[in-house]
Every structure is written in C-alpha cells, then in structure tokens.
Design an enzyme around this catalytic site. Sequence first.
Site, mmCIF file in Angstrom:
data_model
loop_
_atom_site.group_PDB
_atom_site.id
_atom_site.type_symbol
_atom_site.label_atom_id
_atom_site.label_comp_id
_atom_site.label_asym_id
_atom_site.label_seq_id
_atom_site.Cartn_x
_atom_site.Cartn_y
_atom_site.Cartn_z
ATOM 1 N NE ARG A 24 -66.563 9.368 -44.518
ATOM 2 C CZ ARG A 24 -67.846 9.015 -44.470
ATOM 3 N NH1 ARG A 24 -68.571 9.310 -43.428
ATOM 4 N NH2 ARG A 24 -68.400 8.359 -45.478
ATOM 5 N NE ARG A 35 -76.343 10.836 -40.466
ATOM 6 C CZ ARG A 35 -75.090 11.161 -40.710
ATOM 7 N NH1 ARG A 35 -74.339 11.580 -39.727
ATOM 8 N NH2 ARG A 35 -74.601 11.081 -41.916
ATOM 9 C CE LYS A 39 -76.456 5.620 -44.741
ATOM 10 N NZ LYS A 39 -75.273 6.410 -45.138
ATOM 11 C CG ASN A 40 -74.630 4.686 -48.388
ATOM 12 O OD1 ASN A 40 -75.041 5.697 -47.815
ATOM 13 N ND2 ASN A 40 -73.774 3.856 -47.833
ATOM 14 C CG ASP A 46 -71.351 1.183 -44.751
ATOM 15 O OD1 ASP A 46 -70.334 1.734 -44.287
ATOM 16 O OD2 ASP A 46 -71.896 1.538 -45.813
ATOM 17 C CB CYS A 90 -70.494 8.468 -39.930
ATOM 18 S SG CYS A 90 -72.214 8.042 -39.680
HETATM 19 N N1 EPU Z 1 -60.950 7.797 -50.287
HETATM 20 C C1 EPU Z 1 -59.856 8.566 -50.618
HETATM 21 N N2 EPU Z 1 -60.048 9.631 -51.442
HETATM 22 C C2 EPU Z 1 -61.276 9.974 -51.938
HETATM 23 C C3 EPU Z 1 -62.392 9.178 -51.598
HETATM 24 C C4 EPU Z 1 -62.201 8.086 -50.763
HETATM 25 O O1 EPU Z 1 -58.733 8.293 -50.183
HETATM 26 O O2 EPU Z 1 -61.367 10.948 -52.687
HETATM 27 C C5 EPU Z 1 -60.768 6.614 -49.428
HETATM 28 C C6 EPU Z 1 -61.497 6.758 -48.108
HETATM 29 O O3 EPU Z 1 -60.711 7.426 -47.142
HETATM 30 C C7 EPU Z 1 -61.772 5.305 -47.744
HETATM 31 C C8 EPU Z 1 -61.976 4.636 -49.102
HETATM 32 O O4 EPU Z 1 -61.379 5.508 -50.058
HETATM 33 O O5 EPU Z 1 -60.646 4.758 -47.139
HETATM 34 C C9 EPU Z 1 -63.409 4.375 -49.506
HETATM 35 O O6 EPU Z 1 -64.172 5.576 -49.454
HETATM 36 P P1 EPU Z 1 -65.453 5.832 -50.369
HETATM 37 O O7 EPU Z 1 -65.209 7.051 -51.177
HETATM 38 O O8 EPU Z 1 -65.821 4.577 -51.048
HETATM 39 O O9 EPU Z 1 -66.547 6.179 -49.283
HETATM 40 P P2 EPU Z 1 -67.664 7.288 -49.332
HETATM 41 O O10 EPU Z 1 -68.170 7.429 -50.729
HETATM 42 O O11 EPU Z 1 -67.252 8.519 -48.613
HETATM 43 C C10 EPU Z 1 -69.644 5.622 -49.026
HETATM 44 C C11 EPU Z 1 -70.767 5.460 -48.050
HETATM 45 C C12 EPU Z 1 -70.234 4.962 -46.723
HETATM 46 C C13 EPU Z 1 -69.479 3.661 -46.929
HETATM 47 C C14 EPU Z 1 -68.400 3.827 -48.008
HETATM 48 C C15 EPU Z 1 -67.698 2.526 -48.367
HETATM 49 C C16 EPU Z 1 -72.277 7.141 -48.845
HETATM 50 C C17 EPU Z 1 -72.947 8.440 -48.610
HETATM 51 N N3 EPU Z 1 -71.448 6.728 -47.904
HETATM 52 O O12 EPU Z 1 -68.786 6.612 -48.454
HETATM 53 O O13 EPU Z 1 -71.382 4.709 -45.932
HETATM 54 O O14 EPU Z 1 -68.846 3.267 -45.730
HETATM 55 O O15 EPU Z 1 -68.987 4.364 -49.214
HETATM 56 O O16 EPU Z 1 -68.618 1.581 -48.816
HETATM 57 O O17 EPU Z 1 -72.523 6.492 -49.854
HETATM 58 C C18 EPU Z 1 -72.587 4.326 -43.954
HETATM 59 O O18 EPU Z 1 -73.589 4.120 -44.663
HETATM 60 O O19 EPU Z 1 -72.576 4.084 -42.710
HETATM 61 C C19 EPU Z 1 -71.380 4.878 -44.557
HETATM 62 C C20 EPU Z 1 -70.395 5.422 -43.862
#
Ligand code: EPU
Length: 419
Positions: free
Chosen positions: A122, A397, A22-23, A305, A117
């Site tokens: 976030r 999803r 997915k990601n 995840d 989610c």
């Molecule tokens: N963070 C910040 N600032 C930012 C971005 C992130 O502080 O600008 C923090 C977040 O609050 C969190 C950490 O950094 O504490 C990691 O966040 P990350 O940006 O890596 O997460 P994301 O890109 O929003 C993706 C996946 C998530 C998965 C995370 C971590 C997608 C669409 N989503 O989210 O997937 O948990 O990476 O591996 O790629 C899921 O599949 O169930 C899911 C939630």
Amino acid sequence: MAVFVIEGGRPLRGVVRVSGRKNAAVAVLPAALLAEGPSTIENIPDIGDVATALDLLRAQGASVEVPAPGTVRIDPTGLRDREPPAELAGQMRASYYLLGVLLARFRRAVVPLPGGCDIGRRPIDQHLKGLAALGARLEIADGRVRAEARRLQGASIYLDVVSVGATINLMLAAATAEGTTVIENAAKEPHIVDVANFLNAMGAHVSGAGTDVIKVRGVKRLHGAEHAIIPDEIEAATYMFAAAGTLGDVLVENVIPRHLEPISAKLREAGVEVVENGEWVRVVATERPRAVRIKTLPYPGFPTDAQQPATALWSIGRGTTLVTESIWEDRFRHVPELLRMGARIEVRDRTLVVEGVPRLRGVPVTATDLRSGAALVIAGLLAEGVTTVSRVELVDRGYEAMEAKLAALGAVIRRQPSA
Ligand code: EPU
C-alpha cells in the site's frame, strides 16, 4: 477477542438501516482540524476506525464531544504541532490524512507510516509526490514521514494512479495553500465529493470533485461547519449480497441508490430483483445467483471493497463466475476460508475462478481483514450448519452493530468471547 457464531440457512427479511460511510468519515474528521472553529458532523458510524480517528484527533489536542449518538463536535482550537502516536496511527490507513492537515496548519508534520488492512503493498508515493509539488520537503526515515514547507503553493499535479487517499490528502493540503491547485487523474468516489462538500462548507473553494480534474483555489482560513456523512455503500452492498444469497427480501434504507449502481447492476445481471426508490433499495431473490464476471475498478466501476463479499455470494452461484481484483495485489485471503466451507475457487493470478456450488457448510473460519470478515459472515449466513467467524474485531472496524442488524433481519448470529 470475539467470534460470531452463525446458524446459517435462514432467509433474511425486513428492513436494515445503513450507517455513515467509513471512508468518508475517516477523512472528514481530520479535515475538521483545518478550521479555526468547531465543526459538527452527523451520520458518523459507530465503528472501530472512527474510534481510532477520534483518538488521533484528541491526541493532537482537539476536543471531541458526542452530543448525540452519531454526531460529533470537533473543536480544533487546542490543536498542537506534535507527532501523532505511532500505536494509533499504525491502526488505520486513514492516519495519512494527518500529513496533509498538519502540513497545512503548521507547515510541518511528522507522521508515522499508516497501518490498515493487510491486502498487499500500500504505497503512498502519490501523496508524497503531490505534497512535494505543493512545496513540501519530504523524508521517510524510522517508519515516519517528515514533511516541512516554508509555504504551500498551489500546483498542477497529475496522479500516476487513481488514488482515493492521495486525492483527498491533496485537497486537504491545498485548501489553504496560496494560489490554485489542479489535481488531474483524480479519484471520483462519492466520498471525494463528500469531503469537498465539507471543505466548501468550511469556506474552501473546491470544484470538480466527482470528476477526474479537481481544482482547489486556496483561501487564507477556514471556519467550522456542519456536515452529514453520506451513507456507506459497502455496508449496503454487504447486506444486499446477504439478502440475495439467503433467497431473502430485504429493504436497505438510508442509501443513495446511484452510488450502489455497480452493485445493483451485477445483482440484476445475476437474476436478482433490485428495486430502488429515493433513499432505499430492495433486494428480492428466489434462486441462486447466475454466474457473472466482476472486475474491480475505481468508481464508478465495481468497488474493490465489495469484492470479497461478492465472492462469498457467487460461491453458491449457478455456473462459473470470474472475479478480477485490479486495485489491490493481495485481497484474496478470504479464499482459503471459503474453500474450507466447501466453495470451489481457484486463484489464477489476479482472477478468481469461482465454480458455483449448491451450498456451503458451516465450519470455524478466521477473518484476516475487514472485508474478508464481511465475506465470511455472508458465507456463514448462506451455509448449512454452524459457522464460527473469529477475529470479528476486524469486522467491527468498518461495520456498525453488524450482528444486531443481521439478527433484526432474522439471521441467527451471536457474538461471544473467543475460547
Ligand atoms: N497507490 C499507489 N500510490 C499511492 C496511493 C495508492 O500506487 O500513493 C495505488 C494502491 O497501491 C492501489 C491503488 O493505488 O493499487 C488505489 O489506492 P487508493 O490510494 O485509492 O487506496 P487508499 O486511499 O489507500 C482507500 C480506502 C480503501 C479502498 C481504496 C480503494 C480508506 C481509508 N481506504 O484506500 O478501503 O479499498 O481506497 O477504493 O479510504 C476498505 O474500506 O476495506 C478499504 C481497504
């Protein structure tokens, strides 16, 4: 609205095939908009978030065809400089990739703040900081990010937190920027490498993906390419946990065993047999899992995840398991539901103290997010009696045909409309 009705207590046996990740898919699909011609992408999972991603691409004027199941052809020739519809962007987190992509294509983008989610705060400050370093002027107002740049210029960017989304977004924006971009403290997840491979197949110069320093040497233009998405390690982990918890014997195929190492290592530590060979892993369990300690970390640590599904498995562990969530601040919404099924779990700040019980019992429960839904399905498979999991559209999803895959392994599970 639908529910899963699960009659638990059946050991899972047989072979299950894992779909595309997915990601990775939700990043590769918008990346295709960077090219001047069509791209063909294979191993695309048939899941809700991919359907939303494709709708977003269409809304931007791209043409999307599905020549065969699991394959999409994206032609960005008709791409328009317009704001993505808020109701679509609000349905998923990955809509933030349109910011990097539209900025690269049109030097301006107005993108609604992303949804996704409900697992705590976030923020996207690291995306914005990186795009600003590339020369964008950014403003957040009325639930939208507005970005504009006369030109995008390569820069050195140090991410303050390891972020999957920010790392990918900056690769997307930097691919056609002038000069070289260096992303330090980059995320190392295999899907970062997958997106980099796709960009390179389109003619980009991305190196170092999979390490914490990624270099992107900007090129003038990108062309369409062919690519196959890597397997979904979280889907694989979900079936591995379900196999272990039901004392089953399941061969999980179409995986990259190395990507599953954090999962396989924990299962082995718990006394579960995990055999791997090329493109599959086989999980065989004869006893309830021994207690372990789990702490979620960026790759190659234990994936956040898989945390909720893991809690479901270790709720019937032998002894007390500690589960620490260090990525998301509120990813414990599955706990009250597991308690209703007879689990003994205490929330202590960011750690769950999971006192294993011999068995869970089936009751009606409700998914609150994608992975809590997966956790509750696992719990239902382990439990005695009938578990009804509502809000399974959250599970849809991220999981392709979950009930069909589980039924093929001998689970008694059916989807029915909610009352
Ligand atoms: N963070 C910040 N600032 C930012 C971005 C992130 O502080 O600008 C923090 C977040 O609050 C969190 C950490 O950094 O504490 C990691 O966040 P990350 O940006 O890596 O997460 P994301 O890109 O929003 C993706 C996946 C998530 C998965 C995370 C971590 C997608 C669409 N989503 O989210 O997937 O948990 O990476 O591996 O790629 C899921 O599949 O169930 C899911 C939630």
